[in-house]
Design a protein around this motif. Sequence first.
Motif, PDB file in Angstrom:
ATOM      1  N   TYR A  87       0.814  -1.219   0.000  1.00 31.82           N
ATOM      2  CA  TYR A  87       0.000   0.000   0.000  1.00 31.82           C
ATOM      3  C   TYR A  87       0.845   1.267   0.000  1.00 31.82           C
ATOM      4  CZ  TYR A  87      -3.667  -3.288   1.037  1.00 31.82           C
ATOM      5  OH  TYR A  87      -4.523  -4.344   0.963  1.00 31.82           O
ATOM      6  N   ARG A  88       2.107   1.112   0.361  1.00 29.42           N
ATOM      7  CA  ARG A  88       3.023   2.263   0.466  1.00 29.42           C
ATOM      8  C   ARG A  88       3.025   3.070  -0.827  1.00 29.42           C
ATOM      9  NH1 ARG A  88       6.923  -0.343   3.265  1.00 29.42           N
ATOM     10  NH2 ARG A  88       5.896   0.326   5.167  1.00 29.42           N
ATOM     11  N   GLN A  89       3.058   2.334  -1.924  1.00 28.52           N
ATOM     12  CA  GLN A  89       3.063   2.958  -3.245  1.00 28.52           C
ATOM     13  C   GLN A  89       1.871   3.900  -3.421  1.00 28.52           C
ATOM     14  OE1 GLN A  89       2.950  -0.090  -6.247  1.00 28.52           O
ATOM     15  NE2 GLN A  89       3.168   1.411  -7.881  1.00 28.52           N
ATOM     16  N   LEU A  90       0.705   3.505  -2.878  1.00 35.96           N
ATOM     17  CA  LEU A  90      -0.511   4.306  -3.042  1.00 35.96           C
ATOM     18  C   LEU A  90      -0.393   5.674  -2.402  1.00 35.96           C
ATOM     19  CD1 LEU A  90      -3.315   1.657  -2.444  1.00 35.96           C
ATOM     20  CD2 LEU A  90      -2.633   2.682  -4.605  1.00 35.96           C
ATOM     21  N   TRP A  91       0.118   5.733  -1.135  1.00 36.42           N
ATOM     22  CA  TRP A  91       0.182   7.069  -0.533  1.00 36.42           C
ATOM     23  C   TRP A  91       1.361   7.858  -1.070  1.00 36.42           C
ATOM     24  CZ3 TRP A  91       0.664   3.192   3.532  1.00 36.42           C
ATOM     25  CH2 TRP A  91       1.932   3.062   4.078  1.00 36.42           C
ATOM     26  N   GLU A  92       2.392   7.161  -1.550  1.00 40.97           N
ATOM     27  CA  GLU A  92       3.505   7.897  -2.161  1.00 40.97           C
ATOM     28  C   GLU A  92       3.065   8.524  -3.474  1.00 40.97           C
ATOM     29  OE1 GLU A  92       7.006   5.428  -2.093  1.00 40.97           O
ATOM     30  OE2 GLU A  92       7.306   5.837   0.042  1.00 40.97           O
ATOM     31  N   GLN A  93       2.214   7.818  -4.233  1.00 40.61           N
ATOM     32  CA  GLN A  93       1.653   8.388  -5.467  1.00 40.61           C
ATOM     33  C   GLN A  93       0.851   9.645  -5.148  1.00 40.61           C
ATOM     34  OE1 GLN A  93      -0.630   5.198  -7.115  1.00 40.61           O
ATOM     35  NE2 GLN A  93       1.094   4.310  -8.204  1.00 40.61           N
ATOM     36  N   ARG A  94       0.084   9.591  -4.043  1.00 35.13           N
ATOM     37  CA  ARG A  94      -0.716  10.764  -3.661  1.00 35.13           C
ATOM     38  C   ARG A  94       0.181  11.933  -3.314  1.00 35.13           C
ATOM     39  NH1 ARG A  94      -6.546   9.320  -1.293  1.00 35.13           N
ATOM     40  NH2 ARG A  94      -6.929   7.711  -2.808  1.00 35.13           N
ATOM     41  N   LEU A  95       1.311  11.650  -2.616  1.00 34.83           N
ATOM     42  CA  LEU A  95       2.247  12.721  -2.285  1.00 34.83           C
ATOM     43  C   LEU A  95       2.832  13.324  -3.556  1.00 34.83           C
ATOM     44  CD1 LEU A  95       4.092  11.218   0.812  1.00 34.83           C
ATOM     45  CD2 LEU A  95       2.753  13.320   0.774  1.00 34.83           C
ATOM     46  N   ASP A  96       3.089  12.465  -4.552  1.00 35.30           N
ATOM     47  CA  ASP A  96       3.623  12.965  -5.820  1.00 35.30           C
ATOM     48  C   ASP A  96       2.614  13.897  -6.487  1.00 35.30           C
ATOM     49  OD1 ASP A  96       5.999  11.683  -5.572  1.00 35.30           O
ATOM     50  OD2 ASP A  96       5.435   9.945  -6.787  1.00 35.30           O
ATOM     51  N   ARG A  97       1.330  13.465  -6.470  1.00 38.74           N
ATOM     52  CA  ARG A  97       0.296  14.295  -7.090  1.00 38.74           C
ATOM     53  C   ARG A  97       0.154  15.626  -6.360  1.00 38.74           C
ATOM     54  NH1 ARG A  97      -2.748   9.492  -8.121  1.00 38.74           N
ATOM     55  NH2 ARG A  97      -4.025   9.778  -6.274  1.00 38.74           N
ATOM     56  N   LEU A  98       0.263  15.571  -5.007  1.00 34.77           N
ATOM     57  CA  LEU A  98       0.182  16.790  -4.201  1.00 34.77           C
ATOM     58  C   LEU A  98       1.348  17.716  -4.541  1.00 34.77           C
ATOM     59  CD1 LEU A  98      -1.181  18.291  -1.770  1.00 34.77           C
ATOM     60  CD2 LEU A  98       0.417  17.098  -0.287  1.00 34.77           C
ATOM     61  N   GLU A  99       2.525  17.120  -4.713  1.00 31.14           N
ATOM     62  CA  GLU A  99       3.698  17.929  -5.049  1.00 31.14           C
ATOM     63  C   GLU A  99       3.529  18.591  -6.417  1.00 31.14           C
ATOM     64  OE1 GLU A  99       7.508  16.319  -6.030  1.00 31.14           O
ATOM     65  OE2 GLU A  99       8.437  17.416  -4.384  1.00 31.14           O
ATOM     66  N   ASP A 100       2.972  17.833  -7.365  1.00 32.37           N
ATOM     67  CA  ASP A 100       2.725  18.401  -8.700  1.00 32.37           C
ATOM     68  C   ASP A 100       1.791  19.606  -8.591  1.00 32.37           C
ATOM     69  OD1 ASP A 100       4.293  16.474  -9.815  1.00 32.37           O
ATOM     70  OD2 ASP A 100       2.636  15.202 -10.491  1.00 32.37           O
ATOM     71  N   TYR A 101       0.769  19.447  -7.760  1.00 35.89           N
ATOM     72  CA  TYR A 101      -0.214  20.513  -7.572  1.00 35.89           C
ATOM     73  C   TYR A 101       0.439  21.740  -6.940  1.00 35.89           C
ATOM     74  CZ  TYR A 101      -4.364  22.907  -5.745  1.00 35.89           C
ATOM     75  OH  TYR A 101      -5.312  23.834  -5.432  1.00 35.89           O
ATOM     76  N   LEU A 102       1.269  21.489  -5.898  1.00 36.82           N
ATOM     77  CA  LEU A 102       1.956  22.601  -5.228  1.00 36.82           C
ATOM     78  C   LEU A 102       2.906  23.309  -6.200  1.00 36.82           C
ATOM     79  CD1 LEU A 102       2.797  20.948  -1.773  1.00 36.82           C
ATOM     80  CD2 LEU A 102       1.126  22.762  -2.211  1.00 36.82           C
ATOM     81  N   ARG A 103       3.562  22.508  -7.038  1.00 39.46           N
ATOM     82  CA  ARG A 103       4.506  23.083  -8.006  1.00 39.46           C
ATOM     83  C   ARG A 103       3.745  23.968  -8.989  1.00 39.46           C
ATOM     84  NH1 ARG A 103       7.182  18.486 -10.008  1.00 39.46           N
ATOM     85  NH2 ARG A 103       8.498  18.360  -8.157  1.00 39.46           N
TER      86      ARG A 103
END
Lengths: 127, 127
Positions: A87-103
């Motif tokens: 499941y780790r991959q799932l929340w790491e993907q969400r963090l990536d999407r959040l980072e894209d949004y912040l960027r």
Amino acid sequence: MSPDQLSTTLAALADPTRRAILARLARGEASVTELAAPFEMSLPAVSKHLKVLQRAGLISRGREAQWRPCKLEPKALKSVDDWLERYRQLWEQRLDRLEDYLRMLQTDTPQEKAPRKKQEKQRGRKK
Amino acid sequence: MSPDQLSTTLAALADPTRRAILARLARGEASVTELAAPFEMSLPAVSKHLKVLQRAGLISRGREAQWRPCKLEPKALKSVDDWLERYRQLWEQRLDRLEDYLRMLQTDTPQEKAPRKKQEKQRGRKK
């Protein structure tokens, strides 16, 4: 570890007192009396929690008749970690999407804010 | 996440059917009917498990009156991972000690056994 053993381990962890006992044992072995002291609990009450932890493979007890020190067994915790792995991959993907949004938001904001956001992301990640 | 919320999450995970439901939702959203099918369970029985998972913050439900798809919420799983973090060091230290011991045993054994042992260690580690 069988699926049912994992259920037993997770059920044993689903109690704040038992997790506090494990946190104490992470610093070193302790007797039942030593474990009971900070919780202001009776020895039988602590013994009951220890039996649950022992059945779950989270602690072991020494053989000395008088003292029988309790010891943390990290292997059972590792089995929980192994289960979480998929499941780790799932929340790491969400963090990536959040980072894209912040960027994306950042395009109009000053550059000095960037390092802090990067730090926040790394804190939430595995080393 | 409060300590009690963590207890609620761990208790919800302490059941093989609920973990199987999460494994299914990790592949994508699903309706109650879709979730019930592989388990040969009644809809009320599945609904009961879903309520436990929802209360634990592990899933959310859609708003559509008819379909209400279930969705995995990885954030609650991350809270379990964050709690495990402090113990990770303990089993990694044990793996290091085991590796030292294996290396010591290896001094008299053929070299071809070495790669397998290294692989075993890496499997048990975080990236």
